[in-house]
Design a protein around this motif. Structure first.
Motif, PDB file in Angstrom:
ATOM      1  N   GLY A 176       0.827  -1.199   0.000  1.00  0.00           N
ATOM      2  CA  GLY A 176       0.000   0.000   0.000  1.00  0.00           C
ATOM      3  C   GLY A 176       0.862   1.250   0.000  1.00  0.00           C
ATOM      4  O   GLY A 176       1.719   1.440  -0.869  1.00  0.00           O
ATOM      5  N   ALA A 197       0.705  -3.759  -4.207  1.00  0.00           N
ATOM      6  CA  ALA A 197      -0.435  -2.839  -4.313  1.00  0.00           C
ATOM      7  C   ALA A 197      -0.057  -1.419  -3.912  1.00  0.00           C
ATOM      8  O   ALA A 197      -0.696  -0.823  -3.046  1.00  0.00           O
ATOM      9  CB  ALA A 197      -1.605  -3.337  -3.467  1.00  0.00           C
ATOM     10  N   CYS A 252       0.118   2.391  -3.369  1.00  0.00           N
ATOM     11  CA  CYS A 252      -0.881   3.469  -3.476  1.00  0.00           C
ATOM     12  C   CYS A 252      -0.242   4.694  -4.118  1.00  0.00           C
ATOM     13  O   CYS A 252       0.035   5.699  -3.439  1.00  0.00           O
ATOM     14  CB  CYS A 252      -1.453   3.808  -2.112  1.00  0.00           C
ATOM     15  SG  CYS A 252      -2.445   2.501  -1.385  1.00  0.00           S
ATOM     16  N   HIS A 274       0.178  -6.246  -8.250  1.00  0.00           N
ATOM     17  CA  HIS A 274      -1.043  -5.459  -8.105  1.00  0.00           C
ATOM     18  C   HIS A 274      -2.267  -6.277  -8.489  1.00  0.00           C
ATOM     19  O   HIS A 274      -2.252  -6.999  -9.492  1.00  0.00           O
ATOM     20  CB  HIS A 274      -0.982  -4.208  -8.993  1.00  0.00           C
ATOM     21  CG  HIS A 274      -1.555  -3.001  -8.339  1.00  0.00           C
ATOM     22  ND1 HIS A 274      -0.979  -1.758  -8.395  1.00  0.00           N
ATOM     23  CD2 HIS A 274      -2.678  -2.839  -7.572  1.00  0.00           C
ATOM     24  CE1 HIS A 274      -1.705  -0.888  -7.716  1.00  0.00           C
ATOM     25  NE2 HIS A 274      -2.746  -1.524  -7.216  1.00  0.00           N
ATOM     26  N   ASP A 305      -8.296  -3.714  -7.708  1.00  0.00           N
ATOM     27  CA  ASP A 305      -7.967  -2.812  -6.608  1.00  0.00           C
ATOM     28  C   ASP A 305      -8.834  -1.557  -6.691  1.00  0.00           C
ATOM     29  O   ASP A 305      -8.734  -0.780  -7.649  1.00  0.00           O
ATOM     30  CB  ASP A 305      -6.485  -2.428  -6.680  1.00  0.00           C
ATOM     31  CG  ASP A 305      -5.986  -1.742  -5.423  1.00  0.00           C
ATOM     32  OD1 ASP A 305      -6.787  -1.068  -4.749  1.00  0.00           O
ATOM     33  OD2 ASP A 305      -4.783  -1.866  -5.122  1.00  0.00           O
ATOM     34  N   CYS A 312      -8.836   0.770  -4.257  1.00  0.00           N
ATOM     35  CA  CYS A 312      -8.210   1.835  -3.479  1.00  0.00           C
ATOM     36  C   CYS A 312      -7.210   2.651  -4.297  1.00  0.00           C
ATOM     37  O   CYS A 312      -7.013   3.839  -4.041  1.00  0.00           O
ATOM     38  CB  CYS A 312      -7.496   1.256  -2.255  1.00  0.00           C
ATOM     39  SG  CYS A 312      -8.617   0.483  -1.063  1.00  0.00           S
ATOM     40  N   THR A 313      -6.564   2.012  -5.227  1.00  0.00           N
ATOM     41  CA  THR A 313      -5.589   2.692  -6.073  1.00  0.00           C
ATOM     42  C   THR A 313      -5.612   2.044  -7.456  1.00  0.00           C
ATOM     43  O   THR A 313      -5.706   0.819  -7.574  1.00  0.00           O
ATOM     44  CB  THR A 313      -4.180   2.633  -5.468  1.00  0.00           C
ATOM     45  OG1 THR A 313      -3.247   3.292  -6.324  1.00  0.00           O
ATOM     46  CG2 THR A 313      -3.725   1.200  -5.237  1.00  0.00           C
ATOM     47  N   PRO A 340      -4.661   0.230 -10.569  1.00  0.00           N
ATOM     48  CA  PRO A 340      -3.523  -0.607 -10.949  1.00  0.00           C
ATOM     49  C   PRO A 340      -2.759  -0.069 -12.159  1.00  0.00           C
ATOM     50  O   PRO A 340      -1.572  -0.358 -12.316  1.00  0.00           O
ATOM     51  CB  PRO A 340      -4.163  -1.965 -11.271  1.00  0.00           C
ATOM     52  CG  PRO A 340      -5.477  -1.954 -10.573  1.00  0.00           C
ATOM     53  CD  PRO A 340      -5.925  -0.530 -10.573  1.00  0.00           C
ATOM     54  N   HIS A 363      -7.371  -4.746  -3.249  1.00  0.00           N
ATOM     55  CA  HIS A 363      -6.215  -4.059  -2.683  1.00  0.00           C
ATOM     56  C   HIS A 363      -5.505  -4.889  -1.623  1.00  0.00           C
ATOM     57  O   HIS A 363      -4.270  -4.867  -1.530  1.00  0.00           O
ATOM     58  CB  HIS A 363      -6.665  -2.723  -2.079  1.00  0.00           C
ATOM     59  CG  HIS A 363      -5.540  -1.897  -1.547  1.00  0.00           C
ATOM     60  ND1 HIS A 363      -4.561  -1.368  -2.372  1.00  0.00           N
ATOM     61  CD2 HIS A 363      -5.209  -1.527  -0.274  1.00  0.00           C
ATOM     62  CE1 HIS A 363      -3.697  -0.691  -1.627  1.00  0.00           C
ATOM     63  NE2 HIS A 363      -4.057  -0.780  -0.365  1.00  0.00           N
TER      64      HIS A 363
END
Length: 238
Positions: free
Chosen positions: A97, A119, A121, A146, A150, A152-153, A155, A182
């Motif tokens: 992250g 993964a 961020c 990744h 995902d 949250c962010t 890829p 994620h």
């Protein structure tokens, strides 16, 4: 005498697991950078199982693993501390992250020979429009992992960074974990097995598995969109 950076407020290394914990000579170090330092440092994500797996797989061969506690940016102090404690040994920065971004950005430290970013961020872009830096990755072995789902962010941000890094550093690869999010929970065993395989090769000089070798050798975009096969860890044990 070499000057060492002062630690950020509250920065420290967790107790070593693996070689140092068993009294063996330390030949390489992994610094684990968790994704949410203000919460439980071992949750969420694959940091806890990765630490255990590295201890089992590399401790007997001299690999020591430390969790880094502290604010973002303390990786430079942590790498300096490794040099102070263990001398000139290779260091892998391994982060999840936000910790994955910290690992990528901290690769310029002279003790660091490899980076694992799970993964990461990555930001959409700097306020001045400049891209995320990759110059510090030159001469390092780099693996980005990744999940394609995902939320949250994006890829694609890590793919774009890997594509730019690959132009200056052939030792860059990226694996995609299809259908995973994620936290990389759905294929946790495979992700941990891939991470261990990469770190043992980068830090201890073990032979990489064929998928990692292929990903590093393949031209972009193939080596940057390498699918992580189901059962990856089982296939290695078999």
């Amino acid at each position: 005498m070499a000057q060492h950076a002062m630690p950020e407020r509250g920065a420290r290394l967790g107790r070593a697991s693996g070689a140092n914990g068993s009294g063996s000579t330390v030949t390489g170090v992994v610094l684990l950078l968790p994704g949410r330092p203000r919460l439980s440092p071992l949750s969420p994500g694959p940091v806890r199982p990765l630490a255990r797996a590295l201890t089992r797989a590399g401790g007997g061969a001299g690999l020591a693993t430390h969790l880094v506690h502290g604010a973002d940016g303390c990786q430079e102090w942590a790498a300096d501390e490794v040099v102070r404690r263990y001398g000139d040994v290779p260091v892998c920065l391994a982060g999840y992250g936000a910790g994955g971004v910290t690992a990528l950005r901290g690769a310029g430290h002279p003790a660091v020979n490899s980076v694992l970013a799970l993964a990461p961020c990555l930001p959409e872009g700097a306020s001045d429009g400049s891209p995320e830096p990759v110059k510090q990755l030159a001469g390092r072995q780099v693996l980005i992992v990744h999940g394609t789902n995902d939320a949250c962010t994006d890829p694609e941000l890590s793919f774009r960074l890997a594509a730019r890094a690959k132009k200056a550093n052939r030792s860059t690869c990226r694996f995609e974990v299809h259908s995973d999010g994620h936290g990389l929970r759905e294929h946790r065993a495979e992700v941990v097995a891939l991470a261990v395989d990469f770190i043992l090769g980068a830090v201890l000089g073990n032979r990489w598995s064929r998928p990692v070798q292929d990903a590093l050798a393949a031209p972009p975009p193939l080596g940057l969109r390498m699918p992580l096969a189901s059962g990856f860890g089982r296939s290695l044990r078999g």
